[in-house]
Design an enzyme around this catalytic site. Structure first.
Site, short mmCIF file in Angstrom:
data_model
loop_
_atom_site.label_atom_id
_atom_site.label_comp_id
_atom_site.label_asym_id
_atom_site.label_seq_id
_atom_site.Cartn_x
_atom_site.Cartn_y
_atom_site.Cartn_z
N GLN A 151 -8.22 5.01 -27.73
CA GLN A 151 -8.77 5.56 -28.98
C GLN A 151 -10.04 4.78 -29.38
OE1 GLN A 151 -6.35 4.66 -32.42
NE2 GLN A 151 -6.55 6.76 -33.12
N HIS A 197 -5.81 -5.83 -16.87
CA HIS A 197 -5.37 -5.42 -15.53
C HIS A 197 -6.39 -4.45 -14.96
CE1 HIS A 197 -1.58 -7.52 -15.73
NE2 HIS A 197 -1.47 -7.11 -16.97
N ARG A 198 -6.86 -4.74 -13.76
CA ARG A 198 -7.98 -3.98 -13.19
C ARG A 198 -7.60 -3.13 -12.00
NH1 ARG A 198 -10.15 -9.59 -11.79
NH2 ARG A 198 -7.88 -9.79 -11.77
N GLN A 224 -5.03 -7.48 -24.06
CA GLN A 224 -4.34 -8.09 -22.91
C GLN A 224 -4.11 -7.05 -21.80
OE1 GLN A 224 -0.93 -10.85 -24.08
NE2 GLN A 224 -1.28 -9.74 -25.99
N LEU A 225 -3.70 -5.84 -22.25
CA LEU A 225 -3.32 -4.80 -21.29
C LEU A 225 -4.49 -4.41 -20.38
CD1 LEU A 225 -0.99 -2.91 -20.47
CD2 LEU A 225 -1.81 -1.29 -22.18
N SER A 277 0.83 -1.21 0.00
CA SER A 277 0.00 0.00 0.00
C SER A 277 0.86 1.26 0.00
CB SER A 277 -0.94 0.00 1.21
OG SER A 277 -0.19 -0.08 2.40
N ARG A 316 4.39 -9.22 -17.33
CA ARG A 316 4.57 -8.92 -18.76
C ARG A 316 6.03 -8.84 -19.19
NH1 ARG A 316 -0.45 -10.43 -20.30
NH2 ARG A 316 -2.06 -9.28 -19.18
N ARG A 337 -16.08 -1.05 -38.31
CA ARG A 337 -14.91 -1.54 -37.57
C ARG A 337 -14.93 -3.06 -37.36
NH1 ARG A 337 -15.98 -0.20 -31.19
NH2 ARG A 337 -18.22 -0.46 -31.25
N HIS A 346 3.47 -5.11 -10.39
CA HIS A 346 2.74 -6.37 -10.63
C HIS A 346 2.63 -6.66 -12.13
CE1 HIS A 346 -0.29 -9.50 -10.34
NE2 HIS A 346 -1.03 -8.82 -11.18
C1 LIG Z 1 1.54 -15.16 -19.70
C2 LIG Z 1 0.08 -14.83 -19.56
C3 LIG Z 1 -0.85 -15.61 -20.22
C4 LIG Z 1 -2.21 -15.33 -20.10
N1 LIG Z 1 -3.12 -16.12 -20.76
C5 LIG Z 1 -4.43 -15.85 -20.65
C6 LIG Z 1 -5.42 -16.65 -21.34
O1 LIG Z 1 -5.08 -17.59 -22.04
N2 LIG Z 1 -6.73 -16.33 -21.21
C7 LIG Z 1 -7.15 -15.27 -20.43
O2 LIG Z 1 -8.35 -15.04 -20.33
N3 LIG Z 1 -6.25 -14.51 -19.78
C8 LIG Z 1 -4.92 -14.75 -19.86
N4 LIG Z 1 -4.03 -13.95 -19.21
C9 LIG Z 1 -4.53 -12.81 -18.42
C10 LIG Z 1 -4.55 -13.09 -16.91
O3 LIG Z 1 -5.38 -14.19 -16.60
C11 LIG Z 1 -5.00 -11.87 -16.12
O4 LIG Z 1 -6.36 -11.56 -16.45
C12 LIG Z 1 -4.19 -10.64 -16.42
O5 LIG Z 1 -2.82 -10.95 -16.41
C13 LIG Z 1 -4.50 -9.55 -15.36
O6 LIG Z 1 -3.76 -9.83 -14.20
P1 LIG Z 1 -4.39 -9.88 -12.73
O7 LIG Z 1 -5.49 -10.87 -12.65
O8 LIG Z 1 -3.24 -10.08 -11.81
O9 LIG Z 1 -5.12 -8.50 -12.61
P2 LIG Z 1 -4.75 -7.09 -11.97
O10 LIG Z 1 -5.87 -6.19 -12.19
O11 LIG Z 1 -3.41 -6.63 -12.50
O12 LIG Z 1 -4.73 -7.39 -10.45
C14 LIG Z 1 -3.65 -7.26 -9.59
C15 LIG Z 1 -3.89 -8.16 -8.42
O13 LIG Z 1 -4.95 -7.65 -7.64
C16 LIG Z 1 -5.72 -8.73 -7.12
N5 LIG Z 1 -7.07 -8.65 -7.67
C17 LIG Z 1 -7.48 -7.90 -8.73
N6 LIG Z 1 -8.80 -8.04 -8.92
C18 LIG Z 1 -9.23 -8.91 -7.98
C19 LIG Z 1 -10.48 -9.49 -7.69
N7 LIG Z 1 -11.57 -9.19 -8.40
N8 LIG Z 1 -10.56 -10.34 -6.66
C20 LIG Z 1 -9.47 -10.66 -5.93
N9 LIG Z 1 -8.24 -10.17 -6.17
C21 LIG Z 1 -8.12 -9.30 -7.18
C22 LIG Z 1 -5.02 -10.01 -7.55
O14 LIG Z 1 -4.09 -10.39 -6.55
C23 LIG Z 1 -4.27 -9.57 -8.79
O15 LIG Z 1 -3.15 -10.38 -9.09
C24 LIG Z 1 -2.66 -14.22 -19.31
C25 LIG Z 1 -1.69 -13.44 -18.67
C26 LIG Z 1 -0.35 -13.72 -18.78
C27 LIG Z 1 0.65 -12.85 -18.07
#
Ligand SMILES: Cc1cc2nc3c(=O)[nH]c(=O)nc-3n(C[C@H](O)[C@H](O)[C@H](O)COP(=O)(O)OP(=O)(O)OC[C@H]3O[C@@H](n4cnc5c(N)ncnc54)[C@H](O)[C@@H]3O)c2cc1C
Length: 285
Positions: free
Chosen positions: A123, A114-115, A110-111, A89, A204, A177, A199
């Site tokens: 855009q 991340h939430r 993909q980007l 934090s 990545r 589109r 993270h």
């Molecule tokens: C090599 C690789 C391959 C992948 N392949 C696929 C695929 O085939 N299909 C697919 O759908 N996705 C895929 N992904 C995407 C992956 O599943 C995640 O959705 C993405 O990397 C976002 O990361 P995150 O979940 O850590 O989210 P972030 O938003 O970056 O979250 C950061 C952290 O906060 C916590 N967090 C966030 N939201 C919540 C929540 N709602 N509840 C509890 N804890 C939470 C978790 O600890 C999380 O790790 C891939 C990612 C990578 C890096």
């Protein structure tokens, strides 16, 4: 019948670094600049950390840090310790805003997965009329069979051309589109706090990440390094701070940055068995 023995997976080389190819994309740190980072960012995180352990009010801790009354090395040491201990934090108080341009929709999809701790604006394909829509050409296609490359380019150009014709025929952009391929380039603004950035970079910058998004985070890391080598040093593949690789697909150890956790646990089990055979027990921690 005896179980078929699964052939050992051939060791492959570490995936080629996408940084060697110019992909025509860019990531520019819009905010903060070096002056702001040096003057306020480290003091801000230091204030967040120190407030937890001090009788002083945070405003006084911050004043001392900004006015040079605290040794910069001591500030960095405290921040490093806190980050390494996972007290994340404290690094949510500082944010970085990047302009990201020329990336494919494959990457942007993909980007934006991340939430936590990150905001995006992208855009619009509804409101922007793409007169010169451009597309990403993957290195494997660029350097591969010329006939296939030609067909790829014809397919993409054909889709973008049809988009233009649909617009001219009065089809709204939001419908035209639908012919855009994943290769279509796009632009975004991304603001992220340092915790989320570490993270995301951990995932990545990993060699298991897709080449284009890996390249993007190499550019992002470069930008942060430019304003702060200290803060930039925390942007690394996740195995670096962990000390081992936890990726299932690297059980064969083809990526050598850190040993796979199976190898680490195997070595531990061997050490444990040897100690037990010698009449000693390894400590549990
Ligand atoms: C090599 C690789 C391959 C992948 N392949 C696929 C695929 O085939 N299909 C697919 O759908 N996705 C895929 N992904 C995407 C992956 O599943 C995640 O959705 C993405 O990397 C976002 O990361 P995150 O979940 O850590 O989210 P972030 O938003 O970056 O979250 C950061 C952290 O906060 C916590 N967090 C966030 N939201 C919540 C929540 N709602 N509840 C509890 N804890 C939470 C978790 O600890 C999380 O790790 C891939 C990612 C990578 C890096």
């Amino acid at each position: 019948m005896a179980d078929a023995i699964e052939p050992a997976r051939a060791k492959t080389a570490i995936p080629r670094n996408p940084g060697r190819h110019d992909l025509g994309m860019s990531a520019t740190l819009l905010f903060p600049n070096r002056e702001i980072v040096e003057k306020y960012y480290v003091p801000l995180v230091y204030t967040a950390c120190r407030t937890c352990y001090s009788e002083l009010e945070p405003q006084e801790i911050f004043r001392r840090a900004v006015e040079g009354e605290v040794n910069p090395a001591a500030m960095q040491r405290l921040i490093s310790n806190v980050i390494e201990s996972g007290h994340g934090s404290t690094i949510e108080h500082i944010v970085f805003t990047f302009a990201i341009s020329g990336v494919s929709r494959t990457l942007s999809h993909q980007l934006v997965r991340h939430r936590a701790g990150v905001a995006f604006d992208q855009q619009s394909q509804r409101y922007v009329k793409f007169k010169g829509a451009a597309a990403m050409l993957p290195g494997t296609i660029a350097d591969g069979d010329p006939a296939l490359r030609e067909r790829y380019e014809a397919q993409v150009d054909g889709a973008l051309g049809l988009y233009g014709e649909l617009l001219e025929a009065g089809v709204p952009g939001e419908d035209a589109r639908f012919v855009f391929p994943n290769a279509t380039r796009t632009n975004l603004v991304m603001t992220t706090n340092l915790r989320a950035l570490i993270h995301m970079s951990g995932l990545r910058l990993c060699t298991m990440a897709q080449w284009e998004i890996r390249r993007l985070f190499q550019l992002v890391r470069h930008e942060v390094f430019t304003v702060s080598p200290f803060l930039g040093s925390f942007l690394a593949p996740k195995c670096v701070p962990l000390g081992y690789c936890d990726e299932f697909n690297n059980r064969d150890g083809h990526c050598p940055i850190r040993p796979h956790k199976d190898a680490v646990l195997g070595a531990w089990a061997e050490k444990h068995a040897a100690a037990k055979a010698a009449g000693r027990d390894l400590p549990a921690t």
